[in-house]
Scaffold this motif. Structure first.
Motif, short mmCIF file in Angstrom:
data_model
loop_
_atom_site.label_atom_id
_atom_site.label_comp_id
_atom_site.label_asym_id
_atom_site.label_seq_id
_atom_site.Cartn_x
_atom_site.Cartn_y
_atom_site.Cartn_z
N ASP A 39 0.83 -1.21 0.00
CA ASP A 39 0.00 0.00 0.00
C ASP A 39 0.87 1.26 0.00
N GLN A 90 2.52 1.96 -3.36
CA GLN A 90 1.59 2.54 -4.33
C GLN A 90 1.54 4.06 -4.18
N ARG A 116 4.66 5.55 -5.79
CA ARG A 116 4.55 5.58 -7.26
C ARG A 116 3.70 6.75 -7.72
#
Length: 347
Positions: free
Chosen positions: A256, A259, A262
Motif C-alpha cells: 500500500d 503505491q 509511485r
C-alpha cells in the motif's frame, strides 16, 4: 438411509452380551480367542465403525481443537491453518475455525461459545481491537488449554507460540543500514498489538547501534487499512527530509505504501526502498518488490501450537507439567533484491 451397525447388533447376531463385544473389539485378554476372532470377523463383514461420540463420552474429550484468528484471507494466517490442520488431522482431531475479523465483541462471543461447548483446546491470535482479555482468562480458568499465537497479549499466563519480531525488526534495520540507507522510517502497526511494540524496540535498537537518526517524524502507526497506510506514507513523504528506506509492519502495508510512492513519482528501490514482514509468495512475481522481508514461519507456528495441545490432552494428569510452554521461533530475513534493483547496490 441405512442405519449404522452398533455393538448391540453384533451382540444380537452372535448371541453374546454387548459388553463382551466391546471387550473383544478392544482385544481384551479376558475374552476367549475364538470369541474375539468371531467378533472381529462379523464386525468387518458388517463394516462396523466405532462411534466417535461414544469414545468421546468415555474419555471426556471432544476430539475438537478450536482455532480463532483475525482473517483467514491473510496469507500468514492461512499458512498457520495449514500447519494446524495437517498435524491435528494426523492425530484424528477436528479443527473448528473461527474468524474474529479483528473485532473485540466478535472474539469475545466466539470464546464464550467455545467455553460452553467444551472443546479440547483453543488456539487464538487476538483481534486488533482487543485491549481487554478477561474472556481469554475465563477459558483458562475453566481448565480449557489455550495457546496464544502470533498476536500475544501481555500478562496472560498461558501457552504461547510466536516468532521473535524484535529480532526480526533489528536484523532488517541493521541490513538496511549496511546497505547505506541513512534515514529509515518505520510504518508500524497499532499500539494495541504486542507485535508492534516488538518491532519498534528492534528498530530503535538497530538505529542506536548504527548511530542513525531516531526521529518521531520517521515513525508512523497505521491501523493496517489501506486508507490509513496511504495517509501515513504521504506524511512521511512530505517531511522536510523524507526517508530513503521504510521498514513496514508487513508486506500488505509495504505494498500500500509503495503505491503511494509511485503516485508521487518515486521509483521503488531507487528513490525509496522497502523492507517488510511476512514474506508473501506473491511478491516473487512483482517487478519491484520490497528488497527483503522477514519470514515469520507461520506453518511451523501452527504445528507448534498443535504439538502443545496434543502434549496436554494426550497425557495423564500425573504426566502433565503445570508450567506453560513459550516457544519463540527465530525469524529469517529473506533477501529478494536482485542486482540493479536498488541504486544503493554499491554501498
Amino acid at each position: 438411509m441405512k442405519e449404522a451397525i452398533t455393538i448391540k447388533e453384533i451382540a444380537r447376531r452372535l448371541k453374546i452380551s454387548p459388553s463382551t463385544v466391546s471387550r473383544a473389539l478392544q482385544d481384551n485378554p479376558r475374552i476367549g480367542q475364538k470369541t474375539r476372532e468371531a467378533v472381529r470377523e462379523l464386525a468387518a463383514q458388517l463394516r462396523y465403525a466405532p462411534s466417535q461420540t461414544a469414545r468421546n463420552l468415555r474419555s471426556g474429550k471432544t476430539g475438537v481443537f478450536a482455532m480463532v484468528l483475525p482473517e483467514i484471507r491473510e496469507n500468514f494466517f492461512s499458512e498457520v491453518v495449514n500447519g494446524v490442520e495437517e498435524l491435528a488431522f494426523s492425530h484424528h482431531y477436528t479443527v473448528a475455525l473461527y474468524q474474529s475479523h479483528d473485532l473485540f465483541d466478535r472474539e469475545q462471543q466466539i470464546l464464550s461459545m467455545l467455553a460452553r461447548n467444551q472443546v479440547d483446546g483453543v488456539m487464538l491470535s487476538v483481534a486488533k481491537e482487543s485491549q481487554q482479555f478477561g474472556h481469554i482468562q475465563d477459558l483458562i480458568d475453566r481448565g480449557i488449554p489455550v495457546v496464544l499465537f502470533d498476536r500475544i497479549p501481555p500478562k496472560i499466563e498461558t501457552h504461547q507460540v510466536g516468532c521473535d519480531m524484535e529480532k526480526g525488526a533489528y536484523e532488517a534495520t541493521k541490513w538496511l543500514a549496511s546497505r547505506g540507507f541513512g534515514r529509515i522510517a518505520l510504518l508500524n502497526g497499532p499500539h494495541a498489538l504486542v507485535a508492534s511494540e516488538d518491532r519498534y524496540r528492534g528498530y530503535i535498537k538497530a538505529l542506536l547501534e548504527e548511530k542513525l537518526p531516531v526521529e518521531s517524524a520517521l515513525v508512523k502507526r497505521v491501523d493496517l487499512t489501506t486508507d490509513d497506510t496511504s495517509q501515513k506514507m504521504t506524511q512521511l513523504l512530505t517531511t522536510a527530509n523524507r526517508p530513503d528506506a521504510v521498514l513496514a509492519f508487513n508486506d500488505y502495508v509495504a505494498l500500500d505504501a509503495m503505491q503511494v510512492c509511485r503516485k508521487n513519482g518515486l521509483r521503488i528501490n531507487e528513490d525509496i526502498s522497502f523492507v517488510s514482514f511476512a514474506n508473501l509468495p506473491l511478491t516473487a512475481y512483482m517487478d519491484h518488490s520490497p528488497l527483503a522481508s522477514v519470514e515469520q514461519h507461520p506453518y511451523q507456528i501452527g504445528r507448534k501450537a498443535v504439538e502443545i495441545l496434543l502434549s496436554i490432552v494426550e497425557s495423564t494428569p500425573d504426566d502433565q507439567d503445570n508450567g506453560f510452554q513459550r516457544i519463540m521461533l527465530d525469524p529469517e530475513l529473506v533477501i529478494r533484491m536482485r542486482q540493479g534493483d536498488s541504486s544503493n547496490d554499491s554501498r
